[in-house]
Enzyme design. Structure first.
Site, PDB file in Angstrom:
ATOM      1  N   HIS A 255      44.238  45.344  32.085  1.00  0.00           N
ATOM      2  CA  HIS A 255      45.085  45.081  33.242  1.00  0.00           C
ATOM      3  C   HIS A 255      45.568  43.634  33.204  1.00  0.00           C
ATOM      4  O   HIS A 255      44.787  42.704  33.042  1.00  0.00           O
ATOM      5  CB  HIS A 255      44.298  45.347  34.525  1.00  0.00           C
ATOM      6  CG  HIS A 255      45.049  44.986  35.762  1.00  0.00           C
ATOM      7  ND1 HIS A 255      44.517  44.179  36.727  1.00  0.00           N
ATOM      8  CD2 HIS A 255      46.297  45.298  36.171  1.00  0.00           C
ATOM      9  CE1 HIS A 255      45.396  44.023  37.700  1.00  0.00           C
ATOM     10  NE2 HIS A 255      46.483  44.691  37.377  1.00  0.00           N
TER      11      HIS A 255
ATOM     12  N   ASN B 100      65.495  42.412  24.420  1.00  0.00           N
ATOM     13  CA  ASN B 100      64.073  42.074  24.449  1.00  0.00           C
ATOM     14  C   ASN B 100      63.511  42.305  25.849  1.00  0.00           C
ATOM     15  O   ASN B 100      64.159  41.972  26.839  1.00  0.00           O
ATOM     16  CB  ASN B 100      63.871  40.603  24.072  1.00  0.00           C
ATOM     17  CG  ASN B 100      64.572  40.251  22.779  1.00  0.00           C
ATOM     18  OD1 ASN B 100      64.308  40.829  21.734  1.00  0.00           O
ATOM     19  ND2 ASN B 100      65.490  39.297  22.854  1.00  0.00           N
TER      20      ASN B 100
ATOM     21  N   ASP C 238      51.919  47.010  36.023  1.00  0.00           N
ATOM     22  CA  ASP C 238      51.092  46.318  37.010  1.00  0.00           C
ATOM     23  C   ASP C 238      51.748  46.335  38.391  1.00  0.00           C
ATOM     24  O   ASP C 238      52.888  45.896  38.544  1.00  0.00           O
ATOM     25  CB  ASP C 238      50.881  44.873  36.550  1.00  0.00           C
ATOM     26  CG  ASP C 238      49.754  44.165  37.293  1.00  0.00           C
ATOM     27  OD1 ASP C 238      49.268  44.700  38.312  1.00  0.00           O
ATOM     28  OD2 ASP C 238      49.355  43.083  36.841  1.00  0.00           O
TER      29      ASP C 238
ATOM     30  N   TYR D  56      60.756  33.062  25.803  1.00  0.00           N
ATOM     31  CA  TYR D  56      60.014  32.784  24.572  1.00  0.00           C
ATOM     32  C   TYR D  56      58.558  32.408  24.864  1.00  0.00           C
ATOM     33  O   TYR D  56      57.635  32.871  24.190  1.00  0.00           O
ATOM     34  CB  TYR D  56      60.687  31.661  23.785  1.00  0.00           C
ATOM     35  CG  TYR D  56      61.823  32.091  22.882  1.00  0.00           C
ATOM     36  CD1 TYR D  56      62.367  33.369  22.932  1.00  0.00           C
ATOM     37  CD2 TYR D  56      62.349  31.207  21.965  1.00  0.00           C
ATOM     38  CE1 TYR D  56      63.413  33.750  22.103  1.00  0.00           C
ATOM     39  CE2 TYR D  56      63.402  31.571  21.119  1.00  0.00           C
ATOM     40  CZ  TYR D  56      63.919  32.849  21.194  1.00  0.00           C
ATOM     41  OH  TYR D  56      64.939  33.208  20.361  1.00  0.00           O
TER      42      TYR D  56
ATOM     43  N   TYR E  78      69.754  39.948  22.198  1.00  0.00           N
ATOM     44  CA  TYR E  78      69.180  39.800  23.550  1.00  0.00           C
ATOM     45  C   TYR E  78      68.568  41.116  24.048  1.00  0.00           C
ATOM     46  O   TYR E  78      68.473  41.351  25.247  1.00  0.00           O
ATOM     47  CB  TYR E  78      70.214  39.267  24.545  1.00  0.00           C
ATOM     48  CG  TYR E  78      70.947  38.058  24.031  1.00  0.00           C
ATOM     49  CD1 TYR E  78      70.316  36.823  23.967  1.00  0.00           C
ATOM     50  CD2 TYR E  78      72.260  38.153  23.586  1.00  0.00           C
ATOM     51  CE1 TYR E  78      70.976  35.713  23.468  1.00  0.00           C
ATOM     52  CE2 TYR E  78      72.932  37.047  23.092  1.00  0.00           C
ATOM     53  CZ  TYR E  78      72.276  35.829  23.042  1.00  0.00           C
ATOM     54  OH  TYR E  78      72.933  34.732  22.548  1.00  0.00           O
TER      55      TYR E  78
END
Length: 142
Positions: free
Chosen positions: A22, A132, A64, A112, A130
């Site tokens: 978690h 990601n 989460d 990053y 891009y």
């Protein structure tokens, strides 16, 4: 092969997803991302695009819900609010699995830095720039 498990989820990736706890984060990145440089643990999915990988991971991994922000995407250059077509696809894919969760843009170094701290980096062969995303693992309730 397993019933009901997307074959994109390789044995290594399934073991990693299962081992994550978690709050651990996993980055799924495009083919141009500096994966070797940024990964604590690197899993390569050569020949697989980003969206099918994201869809497969979200099919088995909870997000989460203890925090406000748990899904992040990179941005087009330094333009936080610009949506490239791949960003729209990321948002749509995440909405199918986690409709109550927003996809939060992270600009450049912020993205990053978060990838460098991630439990695992999954490098796809996605050719679009891009493309990601970072996912924060949640819990399975009893």
């Amino acid at each position: 092969m397993l019933k009901g498990i997307d074959p994109i989820l390789s044995p290594e990736l399934l073991a990693t997803l299962r081992a994550m706890g978690h709050g651990d984060e996993i980055a799924i990145v495009d083919g141009n991302y500096p994966g070797v440089e940024h990964a604590r643990r690197l899993i390569r999915l050569d020949g697989v695009a980003l969206i099918p990988t994201l869809d497969a991971v979200l099919s088995v991994m909870p997000i989460d819900d203890f925090v406000e922000e748990a899904i992040f995407r990179s941005t087009f250059r330094q333009e936080r609010d610009t949506l490239e077509p791949v960003h729209r696809e990321i948002i749509a894919c995440c909405a199918r699995h986690e409709p109550a969760r927003a996809v939060v843009p992270l600009v450049g170094a912020d993205f990053y830095d978060r990838v460098r701290a991630a439990h695992t980096l999954v490098q796809t062969s996605e050719p679009r720039l891009y493309a990601n995303v970072i996912l924060r693992k949640g819990v399975i309730y009893p």
